[in-house]
Design a protein around this motif. Structure first.
Motif, PDB file in Angstrom:
ATOM      1  N   LEU A 186       5.177  -8.077   3.208  1.00 33.74           N
ATOM      2  CA  LEU A 186       3.838  -8.412   2.857  1.00 33.74           C
ATOM      3  C   LEU A 186       3.124  -7.244   2.093  1.00 33.74           C
ATOM      4  O   LEU A 186       3.094  -6.376   2.712  1.00 33.74           O
ATOM      5  N   LEU A 187       2.597  -7.492   0.766  1.00 31.30           N
ATOM      6  CA  LEU A 187       1.822  -6.735   0.124  1.00 31.30           C
ATOM      7  C   LEU A 187       0.478  -6.826   0.626  1.00 31.30           C
ATOM      8  O   LEU A 187      -0.138  -8.087   0.113  1.00 31.30           O
ATOM      9  N   VAL A 188      -0.022  -5.855   0.927  1.00 29.03           N
ATOM     10  CA  VAL A 188      -1.674  -6.046   1.222  1.00 29.03           C
ATOM     11  C   VAL A 188      -2.568  -5.028   0.095  1.00 29.03           C
ATOM     12  O   VAL A 188      -2.310  -3.965   0.141  1.00 29.03           O
ATOM     13  N   ILE A 189      -3.141  -5.542  -0.834  1.00 23.85           N
ATOM     14  CA  ILE A 189      -4.004  -5.001  -1.695  1.00 23.85           C
ATOM     15  C   ILE A 189      -5.468  -4.966  -1.272  1.00 23.85           C
ATOM     16  O   ILE A 189      -6.149  -5.962  -1.112  1.00 23.85           O
ATOM     17  N   ASP A 190      -5.617  -3.613  -1.218  1.00 26.99           N
ATOM     18  CA  ASP A 190      -7.113  -3.650  -0.552  1.00 26.99           C
ATOM     19  C   ASP A 190      -8.148  -3.096  -2.016  1.00 26.99           C
ATOM     20  O   ASP A 190      -8.006  -2.036  -2.461  1.00 26.99           O
ATOM     21  N   ALA A 191      -8.890  -4.181  -2.297  1.00 25.06           N
ATOM     22  CA  ALA A 191      -9.728  -4.146  -3.531  1.00 25.06           C
ATOM     23  C   ALA A 191     -11.181  -3.868  -3.076  1.00 25.06           C
ATOM     24  O   ALA A 191     -11.930  -4.352  -3.834  1.00 25.06           O
ATOM     25  N   ALA A 192     -11.377  -2.954  -2.164  1.00 22.76           N
ATOM     26  CA  ALA A 192     -12.588  -2.622  -1.760  1.00 22.76           C
ATOM     27  C   ALA A 192     -13.628  -2.398  -2.878  1.00 22.76           C
ATOM     28  O   ALA A 192     -15.031  -2.600  -2.891  1.00 22.76           O
ATOM     29  N   TYR A 193     -13.132  -1.669  -3.951  1.00 20.29           N
ATOM     30  CA  TYR A 193     -14.015  -1.367  -4.961  1.00 20.29           C
ATOM     31  C   TYR A 193     -13.860  -2.198  -6.232  1.00 20.29           C
ATOM     32  O   TYR A 193     -14.217  -1.425  -7.219  1.00 20.29           O
ATOM     33  N   ALA A 194     -13.243  -3.300  -5.938  1.00 29.67           N
ATOM     34  CA  ALA A 194     -13.118  -3.949  -7.253  1.00 29.67           C
ATOM     35  C   ALA A 194     -14.239  -4.316  -8.126  1.00 29.67           C
ATOM     36  O   ALA A 194     -14.040  -4.273  -9.375  1.00 29.67           O
ATOM     37  N   GLU A 195     -15.340  -4.494  -7.522  1.00 24.30           N
ATOM     38  CA  GLU A 195     -16.752  -4.782  -8.315  1.00 24.30           C
ATOM     39  C   GLU A 195     -17.085  -3.517  -9.473  1.00 24.30           C
ATOM     40  O   GLU A 195     -17.719  -3.716 -10.318  1.00 24.30           O
ATOM     41  N   TYR A 196     -16.761  -2.283  -9.103  1.00 22.08           N
ATOM     42  CA  TYR A 196     -16.779  -1.300 -10.070  1.00 22.08           C
ATOM     43  C   TYR A 196     -15.887  -1.011 -11.213  1.00 22.08           C
ATOM     44  O   TYR A 196     -16.063  -0.023 -11.853  1.00 22.08           O
ATOM     45  N   VAL A 197     -14.742  -1.733 -11.302  1.00 25.27           N
ATOM     46  CA  VAL A 197     -13.698  -1.541 -12.017  1.00 25.27           C
ATOM     47  C   VAL A 197     -14.160  -1.951 -13.667  1.00 25.27           C
ATOM     48  O   VAL A 197     -14.769  -3.055 -13.638  1.00 25.27           O
ATOM     49  N   SER A 199     -11.901  -1.196 -16.203  1.00 22.11           N
ATOM     50  CA  SER A 199     -10.729  -1.552 -17.224  1.00 22.11           C
ATOM     51  C   SER A 199     -10.641  -3.001 -17.150  1.00 22.11           C
ATOM     52  O   SER A 199     -10.575  -3.959 -16.311  1.00 22.11           O
ATOM     53  N   ARG A 200     -10.103  -3.363 -18.240  1.00 30.61           N
ATOM     54  CA  ARG A 200      -9.790  -4.770 -18.645  1.00 30.61           C
ATOM     55  C   ARG A 200      -8.601  -5.039 -18.002  1.00 30.61           C
ATOM     56  O   ARG A 200      -8.083  -6.405 -17.966  1.00 30.61           O
ATOM     57  N   ASP A 201      -7.673  -4.294 -17.844  1.00 36.30           N
ATOM     58  CA  ASP A 201      -6.322  -4.648 -17.467  1.00 36.30           C
ATOM     59  C   ASP A 201      -6.267  -4.399 -15.994  1.00 36.30           C
ATOM     60  O   ASP A 201      -5.518  -3.513 -15.494  1.00 36.30           O
ATOM     61  N   TYR A 202      -6.741  -5.276 -15.093  1.00 33.77           N
ATOM     62  CA  TYR A 202      -7.071  -5.122 -13.812  1.00 33.77           C
ATOM     63  C   TYR A 202      -7.397  -6.624 -13.112  1.00 33.77           C
ATOM     64  O   TYR A 202      -7.747  -7.399 -13.641  1.00 33.77           O
ATOM     65  N   ASP A 203      -6.540  -6.772 -12.309  1.00 31.44           N
ATOM     66  CA  ASP A 203      -6.892  -8.054 -11.436  1.00 31.44           C
ATOM     67  C   ASP A 203      -6.838  -7.500  -9.775  1.00 31.44           C
ATOM     68  O   ASP A 203      -5.882  -6.791  -9.443  1.00 31.44           O
ATOM     69  N   PRO A 204      -7.888  -7.960  -9.020  1.00 30.27           N
ATOM     70  CA  PRO A 204      -8.142  -7.484  -7.770  1.00 30.27           C
ATOM     71  C   PRO A 204      -7.013  -7.899  -6.589  1.00 30.27           C
ATOM     72  O   PRO A 204      -6.856  -7.266  -5.697  1.00 30.27           O
ATOM     73  N   GLY A 205      -6.291  -8.969  -7.272  1.00 28.65           N
ATOM     74  CA  GLY A 205      -5.054  -9.366  -6.450  1.00 28.65           C
ATOM     75  C   GLY A 205      -4.981 -11.023  -6.224  1.00 28.65           C
ATOM     76  O   GLY A 205      -4.066 -11.358  -5.702  1.00 28.65           O
ATOM     77  N   VAL A 206      -6.015 -11.502  -6.679  1.00 29.66           N
ATOM     78  CA  VAL A 206      -6.119 -13.025  -6.895  1.00 29.66           C
ATOM     79  C   VAL A 206      -4.763 -13.813  -7.424  1.00 29.66           C
ATOM     80  O   VAL A 206      -4.189 -14.388  -6.704  1.00 29.66           O
ATOM     81  N   LYS A 207      -4.396 -13.217  -8.410  1.00 30.67           N
ATOM     82  CA  LYS A 207      -3.221 -13.875  -9.132  1.00 30.67           C
ATOM     83  C   LYS A 207      -2.022 -13.729  -8.503  1.00 30.67           C
ATOM     84  O   LYS A 207      -1.217 -14.546  -8.083  1.00 30.67           O
ATOM     85  N   LEU A 208      -1.784 -12.510  -7.828  1.00 27.04           N
ATOM     86  CA  LEU A 208      -0.477 -12.318  -6.755  1.00 27.04           C
ATOM     87  C   LEU A 208      -0.755 -13.077  -5.647  1.00 27.04           C
ATOM     88  O   LEU A 208       0.429 -13.560  -5.128  1.00 27.04           O
ATOM     89  N   VAL A 209      -1.810 -13.297  -4.973  1.00 26.50           N
ATOM     90  CA  VAL A 209      -2.086 -14.177  -3.753  1.00 26.50           C
ATOM     91  C   VAL A 209      -1.678 -15.537  -4.152  1.00 26.50           C
ATOM     92  O   VAL A 209      -0.868 -16.193  -3.382  1.00 26.50           O
ATOM     93  N   ASP A 210      -2.173 -16.026  -5.259  1.00 24.90           N
ATOM     94  CA  ASP A 210      -1.861 -17.424  -5.630  1.00 24.90           C
ATOM     95  C   ASP A 210      -0.249 -17.702  -5.962  1.00 24.90           C
ATOM     96  O   ASP A 210      -0.004 -18.943  -5.945  1.00 24.90           O
ATOM     97  N   ALA A 211       0.243 -16.418  -6.633  1.00 20.11           N
ATOM     98  CA  ALA A 211       1.564 -16.878  -6.801  1.00 20.11           C
ATOM     99  C   ALA A 211       2.640 -17.058  -5.892  1.00 20.11           C
ATOM    100  O   ALA A 211       3.732 -17.385  -6.046  1.00 20.11           O
ATOM    101  N   GLY A 212       2.142 -16.774  -4.612  1.00 18.06           N
ATOM    102  CA  GLY A 212       3.461 -16.654  -3.358  1.00 18.06           C
ATOM    103  C   GLY A 212       2.729 -16.780  -2.120  1.00 18.06           C
ATOM    104  O   GLY A 212       1.648 -17.246  -2.075  1.00 18.06           O
ATOM    105  N   GLU A 213       3.597 -16.798  -1.219  1.00 19.20           N
ATOM    106  CA  GLU A 213       3.160 -16.540   0.212  1.00 19.20           C
ATOM    107  C   GLU A 213       3.232 -15.091   0.894  1.00 19.20           C
ATOM    108  O   GLU A 213       3.189 -15.273   2.120  1.00 19.20           O
ATOM    109  N   ASN A 214       3.244 -14.085   0.020  1.00 19.42           N
ATOM    110  CA  ASN A 214       3.528 -12.910   0.669  1.00 19.42           C
ATOM    111  C   ASN A 214       2.465 -11.783   0.099  1.00 19.42           C
ATOM    112  O   ASN A 214       2.956 -10.493   0.203  1.00 19.42           O
ATOM    113  N   THR A 215       1.361 -12.177  -0.034  1.00 16.95           N
ATOM    114  CA  THR A 215       0.451 -10.955  -0.669  1.00 16.95           C
ATOM    115  C   THR A 215      -0.949 -11.425  -0.141  1.00 16.95           C
ATOM    116  O   THR A 215      -1.360 -12.480  -0.252  1.00 16.95           O
ATOM    117  N   VAL A 216      -1.796 -10.502   0.385  1.00 19.18           N
ATOM    118  CA  VAL A 216      -3.287 -10.445   0.757  1.00 19.18           C
ATOM    119  C   VAL A 216      -3.999  -9.585  -0.087  1.00 19.18           C
ATOM    120  O   VAL A 216      -3.732  -8.608  -0.435  1.00 19.18           O
TER     121      VAL A 216
END
Length: 371
Positions: A186-197, A199-216
């Motif tokens: 399980l990959l747990v992505i802690d994006a507590a500071y996502a709103e401050y980013v 960089s355009r080359d950033y995803d807080p984790g939504v795409k990886l969560v949607d891509a499978g069953e093993n990311t939070v």
């Protein structure tokens, strides 16, 4: 007293160094400037304050145990399915549940060397072995994280942006990490500071969560939305993970007023835009003031700056000097960075006072060196 007859905690518990929050008071100071805990520069939105106050006459009622209205508001704001959202008493609660659900004796947890200390605390409490993996230039290394994986690995915790370094892994590196991990980890992505980013080359984790069953993906209302005192966090995860967390979390874990305030904060017009613009402006100005004073400011995508003083002794002296002026920042010894201080980007006035104080401090250091 017979020690054999006294209650004994599990061995893992005694290995834990208790989390020490940022300080809030300075003895003798007429005014205290709190820049130790990365709280929002503007406090809470007015709508959140009003919603909180409105709940005063309802506090004899239990809150909605499923935080349905809040989950719906989060889903609407970020375009997510509310059924795949779980709310917690801060994201810390969710970190603890995940560590216990997917960790435990014989199961290893991996984190980066200078990652958020709650991962180590929660993992150790669960009975896991927590492995802290070396970083590169104070940035998590995907190669090192993947190289630490063994058949016993069940969780990888990674803050992105990272606290306290402020470093960021771009979207392609995060994807490479997920693709390189075994599917059962399980990959747990802690994006507590996502709103401050910025960089355009950033995803807080939504795409990886949607891509499978093993990311939070974990998020919080404690930073930009200014609700740190109410403790509201949330996670976006696959249905199986959501189901597991809901089985063990507190039935009424997010209190009545906190839910109402969080819903209102999400609806505050232009709050995020205003806060992000302020942070972008004053983060750069504060970093420039630090560099001018002779203090290294590490690049950051959060609402804080890691100030590097080269030695632990100088960092401690700087911390004491700032406190003498009523300014509280955060020492980084617990993060294996004793030569650094973490400084929250506060109001423009607060940032200016920090810059002036650091310039004065470094001036005294030069005088002593030349004396």
């Amino acid at each position: 007293m017979n020690d054999a007859a006294t209650p004994k905690p599990r061995d893992e518990v005694l290995k834990i160094a208790a989390y020490v929050p940022g300080e809030a008071k300075v003895s003798g100071a007429n005014r205290v400037i709190r820049l130790a805990s990365n709280e929002g520069a503007f406090g809470p939105p007015q709508a959140a304050i009003d919603a909180y106050a409105k709940m005063a006459k309802e506090i004899h009622r239990y809150p909605d145990g499923g935080s349905l209205e809040l989950r719906q508001a989060i889903g609407k704001r970020y375009g997510l399915d509310p059924a795949r959202i779980v709310c917690g008493t801060g994201s810390d609660e969710l970190i603890g549940h995940i560590a216990h659900i997917y960790g435990g004796p014989g199961r290893d947890i991996i984190m980066s060397m200078h990652g958020f200390t709650m991962y180590q605390i929660a993992g150790t409490y669960a009975g896991s072995r927590v492995l802290k993996v070396p970083e590169k230039n104070l940035t998590a290394s995907v190669d090192n994280l993947l190289g630490a994986v063994t058949p016993e690995t069940t969780i990888v915790f990674l803050a992105n942006p990272n606290n306290p370094t402020g470093s960021l892994l771009p979207e392609d590196e995060m994807r490479r990490l997920r693709e390189g991990l075994p599917p059962q980890v399980l990959l747990v992505i802690d994006a507590a500071y996502a709103e401050y980013v910025e960089s355009r080359d950033y995803d807080p984790g939504v795409k990886l969560v949607d891509a499978g069953e093993n990311t939070v993906m974990l998020r919080t209302f404690s930073k930009m939305f200014g609700l740190a005192g109410l403790r509201v966090g949330w996670g976006y995860a696959p249905p199986g993970v959501i189901d597991a967390i809901n089985r063990v979390r507190g039935v009424f874990n997010v209190n009545l007023a906190a839910q109402a305030a969080a819903v209102a904060a999400l609806a505050e017009p232009e709050w995020v835009e205003k806060s992000r613009a302020h942070n972008f402006e004053w983060r750069a100005k504060l970093a420039a003031m630090m560099h001018k004073a002779g203090v290294k400011a590490w690049p950051t995508e959060g609402n804080f700056i890691l100030a590097d003083f080269d030695t632990a002794a100088r960092a401690a002296a700087a911390d004491a000097f700032l406190k003498s002026r009523g300014i509280i920042v955060r020492g980084m010894g617990a993060y294996d960075l004793p030569h650094c201080l973490r400084v929250t980007v506060g109001t423009g006035e607060e940032c200016t006072l920090v810059g002036e104080a650091l310039a004065a401090f470094m001036g005294t250091q030069k005088e002593r060196a030349n004396g």
